[in-house]
Design a protein around this motif. Structure first.
Motif, PDB file in Angstrom:
ATOM      1  N   TYR A   1     -27.792  12.834 -43.871  1.00  0.00           N
ATOM      2  CA  TYR A   1     -26.704  12.150 -44.148  1.00  0.00           C
ATOM      3  C   TYR A   1     -25.379  12.277 -43.938  1.00  0.00           C
ATOM      4  O   TYR A   1     -24.569  11.459 -43.464  1.00  0.00           O
ATOM      5  CB  TYR A   1     -26.892  11.827 -45.764  1.00  0.00           C
ATOM      6  N   VAL A   2     -24.967  13.516 -44.340  1.00  0.00           N
ATOM      7  CA  VAL A   2     -23.588  13.917 -43.802  1.00  0.00           C
ATOM      8  C   VAL A   2     -23.312  13.732 -42.278  1.00  0.00           C
ATOM      9  O   VAL A   2     -22.174  13.514 -41.969  1.00  0.00           O
ATOM     10  CB  VAL A   2     -23.321  15.461 -44.386  1.00  0.00           C
ATOM     11  N   ARG A   3     -24.359  13.925 -41.398  1.00  0.00           N
ATOM     12  CA  ARG A   3     -24.076  13.876 -40.045  1.00  0.00           C
ATOM     13  C   ARG A   3     -24.189  12.397 -39.471  1.00  0.00           C
ATOM     14  O   ARG A   3     -24.022  12.422 -38.103  1.00  0.00           O
ATOM     15  CB  ARG A   3     -25.176  14.746 -39.410  1.00  0.00           C
ATOM     16  N   LEU A   4     -24.474  11.480 -40.031  1.00  0.00           N
ATOM     17  CA  LEU A   4     -24.924  10.108 -39.694  1.00  0.00           C
ATOM     18  C   LEU A   4     -23.489   9.571 -39.520  1.00  0.00           C
ATOM     19  O   LEU A   4     -22.417   9.764 -39.867  1.00  0.00           O
ATOM     20  CB  LEU A   4     -25.261   9.105 -40.850  1.00  0.00           C
ATOM     21  N   PRO A   5     -23.507   8.642 -38.360  1.00  0.00           N
ATOM     22  CA  PRO A   5     -22.359   7.766 -38.031  1.00  0.00           C
ATOM     23  C   PRO A   5     -21.716   6.886 -39.368  1.00  0.00           C
ATOM     24  O   PRO A   5     -22.770   6.668 -40.409  1.00  0.00           O
ATOM     25  CB  PRO A   5     -22.861   6.650 -37.153  1.00  0.00           C
ATOM     26  N   ARG A   6     -20.598   6.521 -39.509  1.00  0.00           N
ATOM     27  CA  ARG A   6     -20.040   5.636 -40.844  1.00  0.00           C
ATOM     28  C   ARG A   6     -21.105   4.564 -40.922  1.00  0.00           C
ATOM     29  O   ARG A   6     -21.167   4.164 -41.953  1.00  0.00           O
ATOM     30  CB  ARG A   6     -18.803   5.238 -40.694  1.00  0.00           C
ATOM     31  N   GLU A   7     -21.413   3.845 -39.986  1.00  0.00           N
ATOM     32  CA  GLU A   7     -21.969   2.740 -39.922  1.00  0.00           C
ATOM     33  C   GLU A   7     -23.527   2.904 -40.685  1.00  0.00           C
ATOM     34  O   GLU A   7     -23.888   2.043 -41.333  1.00  0.00           O
ATOM     35  CB  GLU A   7     -22.273   1.824 -38.548  1.00  0.00           C
ATOM     36  N   ASP A   8     -24.118   3.968 -40.266  1.00  0.00           N
ATOM     37  CA  ASP A   8     -25.434   4.198 -40.741  1.00  0.00           C
ATOM     38  C   ASP A   8     -25.466   4.664 -42.109  1.00  0.00           C
ATOM     39  O   ASP A   8     -26.165   4.258 -42.921  1.00  0.00           O
ATOM     40  CB  ASP A   8     -26.511   5.249 -40.031  1.00  0.00           C
ATOM     41  N   ARG A   9     -24.228   5.234 -42.407  1.00  0.00           N
ATOM     42  CA  ARG A   9     -24.318   5.601 -44.083  1.00  0.00           C
ATOM     43  C   ARG A   9     -23.833   4.389 -44.773  1.00  0.00           C
ATOM     44  O   ARG A   9     -24.200   4.249 -46.186  1.00  0.00           O
ATOM     45  CB  ARG A   9     -22.907   6.762 -44.009  1.00  0.00           C
TER      46      ARG A   9
ATOM     47  N   PHE B   1     -32.978   5.186 -44.321  1.00  0.00           N
ATOM     48  CA  PHE B   1     -33.506   5.832 -45.527  1.00  0.00           C
ATOM     49  C   PHE B   1     -34.645   6.569 -45.135  1.00  0.00           C
ATOM     50  O   PHE B   1     -35.096   7.690 -45.492  1.00  0.00           O
ATOM     51  CB  PHE B   1     -33.870   4.690 -46.548  1.00  0.00           C
ATOM     52  N   ARG B   2     -35.610   5.961 -44.543  1.00  0.00           N
ATOM     53  CA  ARG B   2     -37.022   6.645 -44.152  1.00  0.00           C
ATOM     54  C   ARG B   2     -36.594   7.748 -43.050  1.00  0.00           C
ATOM     55  O   ARG B   2     -37.083   8.749 -42.995  1.00  0.00           O
ATOM     56  CB  ARG B   2     -37.793   5.480 -43.703  1.00  0.00           C
ATOM     57  N   ALA B   3     -35.776   7.386 -42.176  1.00  0.00           N
ATOM     58  CA  ALA B   3     -35.680   8.488 -40.918  1.00  0.00           C
ATOM     59  C   ALA B   3     -34.918   9.592 -41.325  1.00  0.00           C
ATOM     60  O   ALA B   3     -35.357  10.391 -40.865  1.00  0.00           O
ATOM     61  CB  ALA B   3     -34.796   7.604 -39.722  1.00  0.00           C
TER      62      ALA B   3
ATOM     63  N   PRO C   1     -22.458  15.298 -35.292  1.00  0.00           N
ATOM     64  CA  PRO C   1     -23.011  14.114 -35.458  1.00  0.00           C
ATOM     65  C   PRO C   1     -24.551  13.782 -35.246  1.00  0.00           C
ATOM     66  O   PRO C   1     -25.062  14.469 -34.301  1.00  0.00           O
ATOM     67  CB  PRO C   1     -22.074  13.036 -34.664  1.00  0.00           C
ATOM     68  N   LEU C   2     -25.386  13.101 -35.863  1.00  0.00           N
ATOM     69  CA  LEU C   2     -26.753  12.568 -35.753  1.00  0.00           C
ATOM     70  C   LEU C   2     -26.894  11.161 -35.460  1.00  0.00           C
ATOM     71  O   LEU C   2     -26.440  10.395 -35.970  1.00  0.00           O
ATOM     72  CB  LEU C   2     -27.471  12.956 -36.897  1.00  0.00           C
ATOM     73  N   VAL C   3     -27.166  11.023 -34.121  1.00  0.00           N
ATOM     74  CA  VAL C   3     -27.293   9.406 -33.686  1.00  0.00           C
ATOM     75  C   VAL C   3     -28.702   9.090 -33.667  1.00  0.00           C
ATOM     76  O   VAL C   3     -29.505   9.810 -32.873  1.00  0.00           O
ATOM     77  CB  VAL C   3     -26.641   9.362 -32.121  1.00  0.00           C
ATOM     78  N   LEU C   4     -28.930   8.267 -34.679  1.00  0.00           N
ATOM     79  CA  LEU C   4     -30.565   7.833 -34.777  1.00  0.00           C
ATOM     80  C   LEU C   4     -30.855   6.908 -33.617  1.00  0.00           C
ATOM     81  O   LEU C   4     -32.215   6.748 -33.398  1.00  0.00           O
ATOM     82  CB  LEU C   4     -30.785   7.075 -36.111  1.00  0.00           C
ATOM     83  N   GLY C   5     -30.084   6.117 -33.032  1.00  0.00           N
ATOM     84  CA  GLY C   5     -30.373   5.061 -32.339  1.00  0.00           C
ATOM     85  C   GLY C   5     -31.504   3.908 -32.917  1.00  0.00           C
ATOM     86  O   GLY C   5     -31.153   3.548 -34.131  1.00  0.00           O
ATOM     87  N   ALA C   6     -32.137   3.317 -31.975  1.00  0.00           N
ATOM     88  CA  ALA C   6     -32.980   2.253 -32.693  1.00  0.00           C
ATOM     89  C   ALA C   6     -34.235   2.784 -33.504  1.00  0.00           C
ATOM     90  O   ALA C   6     -34.641   3.649 -33.313  1.00  0.00           O
ATOM     91  CB  ALA C   6     -33.722   1.506 -31.491  1.00  0.00           C
ATOM     92  N   LEU C   7     -34.281   1.971 -34.733  1.00  0.00           N
ATOM     93  CA  LEU C   7     -35.336   2.374 -35.633  1.00  0.00           C
ATOM     94  C   LEU C   7     -36.272   1.308 -35.609  1.00  0.00           C
ATOM     95  O   LEU C   7     -35.861   0.078 -35.858  1.00  0.00           O
ATOM     96  CB  LEU C   7     -34.691   2.828 -36.879  1.00  0.00           C
TER      97      LEU C   7
ATOM     98  N   VAL D   1     -28.815  -4.171 -44.670  1.00  0.00           N
ATOM     99  CA  VAL D   1     -29.851  -3.754 -45.722  1.00  0.00           C
ATOM    100  C   VAL D   1     -31.156  -3.176 -44.895  1.00  0.00           C
ATOM    101  O   VAL D   1     -31.659  -2.042 -45.214  1.00  0.00           O
ATOM    102  CB  VAL D   1     -30.059  -4.686 -46.783  1.00  0.00           C
ATOM    103  N   GLN D   2     -31.614  -4.059 -44.107  1.00  0.00           N
ATOM    104  CA  GLN D   2     -32.847  -3.559 -43.274  1.00  0.00           C
ATOM    105  C   GLN D   2     -32.616  -2.343 -42.498  1.00  0.00           C
ATOM    106  O   GLN D   2     -33.659  -1.376 -42.543  1.00  0.00           O
ATOM    107  CB  GLN D   2     -33.220  -4.675 -42.311  1.00  0.00           C
ATOM    108  N   ARG D   3     -31.420  -2.073 -41.677  1.00  0.00           N
ATOM    109  CA  ARG D   3     -30.956  -1.054 -40.765  1.00  0.00           C
ATOM    110  C   ARG D   3     -30.999   0.174 -42.124  1.00  0.00           C
ATOM    111  O   ARG D   3     -31.688   1.226 -41.742  1.00  0.00           O
ATOM    112  CB  ARG D   3     -29.638  -0.966 -40.474  1.00  0.00           C
ATOM    113  N   GLY D   4     -30.463  -0.123 -43.261  1.00  0.00           N
ATOM    114  CA  GLY D   4     -30.336   1.158 -44.321  1.00  0.00           C
ATOM    115  C   GLY D   4     -31.649   1.531 -44.738  1.00  0.00           C
ATOM    116  O   GLY D   4     -31.815   2.582 -44.989  1.00  0.00           O
ATOM    117  N   HIS D   5     -32.577   0.769 -44.812  1.00  0.00           N
ATOM    118  CA  HIS D   5     -33.927   1.157 -45.367  1.00  0.00           C
ATOM    119  C   HIS D   5     -34.576   1.812 -43.938  1.00  0.00           C
ATOM    120  O   HIS D   5     -35.296   2.823 -44.459  1.00  0.00           O
ATOM    121  CB  HIS D   5     -34.877  -0.234 -45.608  1.00  0.00           C
TER     122      HIS D   5
END
Length: 460
Positions: A442-450, A336-338, A30-36, A329-333
């Motif tokens: 993307y495959v490694r993201l948590p379900r919420e970030d996908r 998308f960048r990260a 898994p890939l945890v991005l944390g705060a962005l 949507v803002q988190r998704g953007h």
């Protein structure tokens, strides 16, 4: 944008044979991005600048721009009349489609000015899916079937053949354990009247793209697009966008390609004229000879009608974004960048230059989410067919504006050049080559970030 995370090996999945797995796929970490940091951009909801329209219904892709003066309306709707014309209609004098063709009108493939799709079953004939052909040596059209296989013909002629489309399923697993599946198209050419295509002959299956925003894309300065190109990857970010250089048939010069799935057309006028002759067998001053004719003739589309059609095609407006202020949507953007999507699908504002006679698309700040350059997307999406400078693995970055409205307008969610992706998520999962690192993240993201990233795409 450089992304610091390393990638575990990602597999697109194993081929499902009957009910058994052919291989076992190791689940990625898994890939945890944390705060962005939030993405803050000016007027981001106005994807097409002052041309942007707020329609979200079935006609969202076929609207006149909001900044078009009333004096332009008669010509715009007369151009729509040319777009809607059935070129096989016996009431035309003469009916000019053919002798061989894939469709008899622009609307056949670009329903509601929108995106085409592959057939829903192997027994269904392709409608908005064309098959472009090349000679066995890759140079020029096929010696027997020309530039495109035509499944229809006028009375007294025999169609060149048809194509059966089947799909083969593959499966994989996200890092969080949920499964996913993809389908790969398989094509069988049948009933070929002149015999087999021959060893080494190549073809490319391509669905019709959306029509809106094309005048804005044409108005982007060439220098600004070339400034993003990095064919040698000198910044070592793994992204090496290249410009296609193609022939302008009106001037005889080589110019930057920016239209078509492989950026093989330099101007919107040439893109439209080529579609008329290749898809419908209808000639213009740009292309005077259709397939199946021995010599060029007088143009079948008058100069006035072609000019009206170009007004319509240049001015079709871009839909406004929805829910751009929603937290998901803002988190998704930010996601998308990260993970690196914006390296090709540029998410920063771009400004068009002045266009003589078309103030509507001049000096507009727009968000097409594309660099309009060629990128190697790997063997999974390759068609093996060169096009200009584009290799068989390279595709132009398609603009993402409007992707969230395809289901509303066209009643389907098929994406990518051949429509194989059944959803936006599947389109992401098919990315390889230069985009493989972003796909792997993307495959490694948590379900919420996908889910957030998909919510961002659906807002476009």
């Amino acid at each position: 944008m450089r992304v610091p995370w390393s990638l575990a090996g990602i597999s697109a999945g194993a081929l499902l044979i009957g009910a058994a797995w052919a291989t076992v796929v190791r689940r990625p970490e898994p890939l945890v991005l944390g705060a962005l940091p939030p993405v803050v951009l000016p007027n981001v909801e106005q994807s097409g600048g002052a041309t942007t329209v707020a329609d979200t219904g079935r006609n969202a892709f076929g609207r006149a721009p909001m900044n078009m003066p009333r004096s332009r309306w008669p010509d715009f709707y007369a151009g729509k009349g040319v777009f809607d014309r059935d070129w096989s209609d016996s009431r035309l004098s003469p009916a000019v489609a053919g002798p061989f063709f894939s469709a008899t009108g622009c609307m056949t493939c670009h329903v509601k000015d929108g995106r085409g799709q592959p057939p829903s079953s192997p027994t269904e004939a392709p409608v908005s899916l064309a098959f472009q052909l090349s000679a066995p040596d890759g140079a020029g059209p096929h010696p027997l079937y020309g530039m495109q296989l035509d499944a229809h013909a006028v009375e007294g002629q025999v169609p060149e053949g048809h194509v059966r489309v089947d799909f083969e399923e593959t499966r994989g697993t996200f890092a969080t354990g949920e499964p996913y599946s993809l389908v790969r198209p398989r094509y069988q050419f049948q009933g070929l009247v002149h015999g087999p295509l021959g060893d080494g002959a190549t073809f490319s299956a391509r669905v019709s793209p959306v029509n809106f925003g094309l005048g804005l894309l044409e108005a982007l300065p060439e220098a600004a697009l070339l400034a993003r190109a990095d064919p040698e990857d000198r910044d070592h970010d793994g992204i090496s966008g290249r410009a296609n250089q193609v022939l302008d048939v009106e001037t005889g010069e080589t110019r930057l390609g920016r239209f078509g799935w492989k950026a093989n057309q330099p101007t919107l006028r040439q893109q439209v004229a080529h579609a008329l002759v290749a898809d419908m067998g209808v000639t213009t001053t740009l292309y005077r000879q259709e397939q199946g004719r021995d010599a060029p003739g007088e143009p079948e589309v008058s100069q006035d009608d072609l000019d009206l059609l170009m007004i319509y095609m240049r001015l079709l407006a871009v839909p406004k974004r929805r829910d751009w202020e929603a937290s998901e949507v803002q988190r998704g953007h930010a996601v998308f960048r990260a993970i690196g999507c914006a390296a090709c699908h540029v998410d920063t504002p771009q400004e068009t230059g002045p266009v003589e006679g078309f103030d509507e698309v001049s000096r507009q700040v727009i968000y097409p989410y594309s660099d309009l350059l060629l990128h190697d997307l790997g063997e999974g999406l390759a068609d093996g067919r060169p096009d200009g400078l584009a290799t068989g693995n390279e595709w132009r970055t398609p603009p993402l504006w409007g992707v969230g409205l395809v289901e509303s307008v066209n009643r389907h969610t098929r994406f990518l050049h051949d429509g194989r992706a059944r959803s936006l998520e599947e389109a992401v999962l098919w990315h390889g080559g230069e985009a493989a690192p972003a796909q792997g993240r993307y495959v490694r993201l948590p379900r919420e970030d996908r889910a957030a990233l998909l919510a961002f795409l659906k807002s476009l």
